[in-house]
Design a protein around this motif. Structure first.
Motif, PDB file in Angstrom:
ATOM      1  N   GLN A  77      -7.592  -7.658  15.029  1.00  9.87           N
ATOM      2  CA  GLN A  77      -6.227  -8.150  15.169  1.00  9.87           C
ATOM      3  C   GLN A  77      -5.250  -6.971  15.104  1.00  9.87           C
ATOM      4  N   ARG A  78      -5.302  -6.213  14.006  1.00 12.06           N
ATOM      5  CA  ARG A  78      -4.460  -5.026  13.861  1.00 12.06           C
ATOM      6  C   ARG A  78      -5.192  -3.985  13.019  1.00 12.06           C
ATOM      7  N   TRP A  79      -4.874  -2.723  13.258  1.00  7.70           N
ATOM      8  CA  TRP A  79      -5.383  -1.620  12.443  1.00  7.70           C
ATOM      9  C   TRP A  79      -4.370  -1.332  11.333  1.00  7.70           C
ATOM     10  N   VAL A  80      -4.800  -1.423  10.105  1.00  5.51           N
ATOM     11  CA  VAL A  80      -3.884  -1.290   8.978  1.00  5.51           C
ATOM     12  C   VAL A  80      -3.485   0.169   8.798  1.00  5.51           C
ATOM     13  N   VAL A  81      -2.192   0.437   8.935  1.00  8.67           N
ATOM     14  CA  VAL A  81      -1.646   1.783   8.722  1.00  8.67           C
ATOM     15  C   VAL A  81      -0.706   1.810   7.521  1.00  8.67           C
ATOM     16  N   ARG A  82      -0.384   0.623   7.005  1.00 14.00           N
ATOM     17  CA  ARG A  82       0.556   0.514   5.890  1.00 14.00           C
ATOM     18  C   ARG A  82      -0.089  -0.293   4.770  1.00 14.00           C
ATOM     19  N   ARG A  83      -0.228   0.312   3.600  1.00 16.32           N
ATOM     20  CA  ARG A  83      -0.792  -0.365   2.429  1.00 16.32           C
ATOM     21  C   ARG A  83       0.263  -0.342   1.324  1.00 16.32           C
ATOM     22  N   SER A  84       0.665  -1.531   0.881  1.00 14.89           N
ATOM     23  CA  SER A  84       1.695  -1.657  -0.141  1.00 14.89           C
ATOM     24  C   SER A  84       1.129  -2.356  -1.363  1.00 14.89           C
ATOM     25  N   THR A  85       1.373  -1.774  -2.544  1.00 17.20           N
ATOM     26  CA  THR A  85       0.980  -2.383  -3.801  1.00 17.20           C
ATOM     27  C   THR A  85       2.248  -2.740  -4.562  1.00 17.20           C
ATOM     28  N   MET A  86       2.420  -4.032  -4.839  1.00 15.44           N
ATOM     29  CA  MET A  86       3.662  -4.543  -5.419  1.00 15.44           C
ATOM     30  C   MET A  86       3.403  -5.166  -6.782  1.00 15.44           C
ATOM     31  N   VAL A  87       4.281  -4.871  -7.750  1.00 16.69           N
ATOM     32  CA  VAL A  87       4.309  -5.608  -9.008  1.00 16.69           C
ATOM     33  C   VAL A  87       5.616  -6.380  -9.023  1.00 16.69           C
ATOM     34  N   ALA A  88       5.529  -7.647  -9.476  1.00 14.99           N
ATOM     35  CA  ALA A  88       6.682  -8.524  -9.328  1.00 14.99           C
ATOM     36  C   ALA A  88       6.915  -9.353 -10.583  1.00 14.99           C
ATOM     37  N   THR A  89       8.172  -9.697 -10.800  1.00 18.82           N
ATOM     38  CA  THR A  89       8.584 -10.754 -11.712  1.00 18.82           C
ATOM     39  C   THR A  89       9.294 -11.789 -10.835  1.00 18.82           C
ATOM     40  N   PRO A  90       9.724 -12.910 -11.383  1.00 17.52           N
ATOM     41  CA  PRO A  90      10.393 -13.894 -10.521  1.00 17.52           C
ATOM     42  C   PRO A  90      11.604 -13.366  -9.769  1.00 17.52           C
ATOM     43  N   THR A  91      12.256 -12.324 -10.290  1.00 19.09           N
ATOM     44  CA  THR A  91      13.474 -11.825  -9.637  1.00 19.09           C
ATOM     45  C   THR A  91      13.409 -10.352  -9.263  1.00 19.09           C
ATOM     46  N   GLN A  92      12.295  -9.675  -9.544  1.00 18.45           N
ATOM     47  CA  GLN A  92      12.190  -8.229  -9.307  1.00 18.45           C
ATOM     48  C   GLN A  92      10.903  -7.916  -8.553  1.00 18.45           C
ATOM     49  N   ALA A  93      10.885  -6.752  -7.940  1.00 19.49           N
ATOM     50  CA  ALA A  93       9.666  -6.257  -7.306  1.00 19.49           C
ATOM     51  C   ALA A  93       9.752  -4.746  -7.181  1.00 19.49           C
TER      52      ALA A  93
END
Length: 443
Positions: A77-93
């Motif tokens: 489908q697509r070749w992944v060139v972007r990898r994002s690791t996110m930590v979140a709270t209900p109102t923050q990221a």
């Protein structure tokens, strides 16, 4: 069924039966066929991949062993060139966003793919090597010889008994065949998660614009702190003209929460850091499946007289927080199972002793070597502080660092850390302890 001989009892006879035409089963059948062994690959669905649900990225380096220049023909489908690791709270990221153009050209790193297309393609390689694929057929149980040794499988077809010198069970999580062979212990919900995914339609140009992509470039987001208090994580990744969004949830905690998985996904989709990516998307598909996440310490016995277990049936999914990989580990275990079975058939010894080389090969290769090295990671990643306290601590620390406090002096980093720790009920000694624990787990 092509080629199988018929013995005196009227049952078809082959060198090996592989049950399950997913990545592990296709790889095992390919190895056996290329070694000149008669092998039947059984699939309960109408075609390989028809019953599979997957919510992640396929890492194709293991395919180098099977198909030279596989990237020229794999149904990507697509070749992944972007990898994002996110930590979140209900109102923050807070997101660590990495991209590289090196992943967007051969030999590539990871790809998004539909399992219905990928599994059919990989099983086709086994058939091209000489395996016989039999679809719409369920292996209902094991056959045994007069000594009680496994000698094939029963199927739901009339006169469908299929005798074989080796059976390779690649029939997924909670494998019925592995249970019948007493290789798989009773399922412990604490060592499994539930993966739930929605596939949402968006025009290709909209996906490109929102995710900052061009052509066949793709993005993969892994998210912590987005599961409504249930231990687990979330994901968001791009296909050609759809996006997949979902969560992976601890089974016991999901049951205790009284929430339905779709409620948790709805919360993720509504998060202010995720919602702009999905605006206007329409639901195309919803599904769920179990994921074995016990890690190295909970991998079952992998062989017995006349039988091997591979892929998810053997708990091979690597769930280590930074890394969540399944397909490549399934293929790796399937290749090892196929090689071991082919050698055992050639030597005339398909006993447990003759098949014991399977575990040794996995230990020496990347599959169990990585599991063993990261054996402490699942417990750390799903721990209370990592799941429920550290996302808030990290987000509050970042907010304090980037909030301009003029006309008062800027606070020091240590003061900000202490303040964030107090807000999230984290003691600095626990932070140090978990830092050391993480250093050991990911060393």
């Amino acid at each position: 069924m092509a080629d199988p001989r018929v013995n005196g009892q009227g049952a078809a006879q082959v060198d090996a039966v592989v049950v399950g035409a997913g990545p592990a089963g296709a790889a095992a059948a390919w190895e056996l066929a290329r070694a000149g062994r008669s092998v039947v690959l059984l699939e309960r669905g109408p075609f390989p991949g028809s019953k599979n649900l997957y919510g992640g990225v396929v890492y194709g380096r293991i395919l180098d062993q099977m198909v030279p220049r596989w990237w020229e023909e794999v149904p990507v489908q697509r070749w992944v060139v972007r990898r994002s690791t996110m930590v979140a709270t209900p109102t923050q990221a807070l997101t660590v966003d990495y991209r590289t153009q090196a992943w967007g050209r051969p030999p590539y790193n990871g790809m998004t793919a539909f399992r219905s297309e990928f599994d059919r393609w990989l099983a086709g390689k086994a058939v091209a090597a000489g395996a016989t694929l039999v679809t719409s057929t369920v292996a209902t149980g094991l056959l045994r010889d007069e000594t009680g040794r496994i000698a094939g499988v029963r199927t739901d077809r009339p006169d469908g008994d299929l005798r074989a010198k080796v059976v390779i069970a690649c029939d997924g999580v909670n494998s019925f065949l592995a249970k019948e062979a007493r290789l798989l212990p009773r399922v412990d919900a604490a060592h499994h998660t539930l993966g739930v995914k929605e596939v949402l339609a968006l025009p290709r140009e909209v996906i490109d614009q929102r995710f900052g992509l061009r052509g066949d470039e793709g993005a993969d987001f892994e998210i912590l702190g987005c599961t409504g208090g249930i231990p687990g994580g979330g994901f968001l990744y791009t296909n050609a003209d759809t996006v997949a969004v979902g969560v992976v949830l601890s089974l016991p905690h999901l049951a205790a929460s009284k929430k339905r998985p779709e409620e948790v996904i709805a919360g993720l989709k509504a998060h202010p850091a995720i919602a702009p990516y999905l605006e206007g998307a329409t639901l195309k598909e919803y599904g769920a499946h179990l994921i074995p996440e016990g890690g190295y310490d909970h991998i079952p016995q992998l062989h017995t007289d006349g039988m091997l277990v591979a892929g998810d049936a053997a708990g091979m999914c690597l769930a280590a927080g930074i890394w969540l990989e399944g397909v490549n580990f399934a293929i790796g275990s399937g290749l090892a199972a196929g090689r071991t079975a082919a050698r055992a058939v050639a030597s005339g010894d398909t006993s447990a002793a003759g098949l014991a080389a399977y575990r040794r090969e996995l230990e020496e290769g990347f599959v169990l070597a990585n599991h063993k090295r990261l054996r402490a990671a699942p417990g750390l990643v799903l721990s209370d502080r990592v799941q429920h306290r550290y996302p808030g601590l990290i987000a509050d620390l970042a907010e304090g660092m980037f909030t301009v406090t003029d006309p008062t002096p800027k606070p020091g980093l240590l003061k900000l850390l202490r303040r964030a720790a107090r807000r999230n009920d984290v003691r600095l000694r626990h932070l140090l302890m978990d830092g050391l624990r993480g250093g050991r787990a990911f060393r």
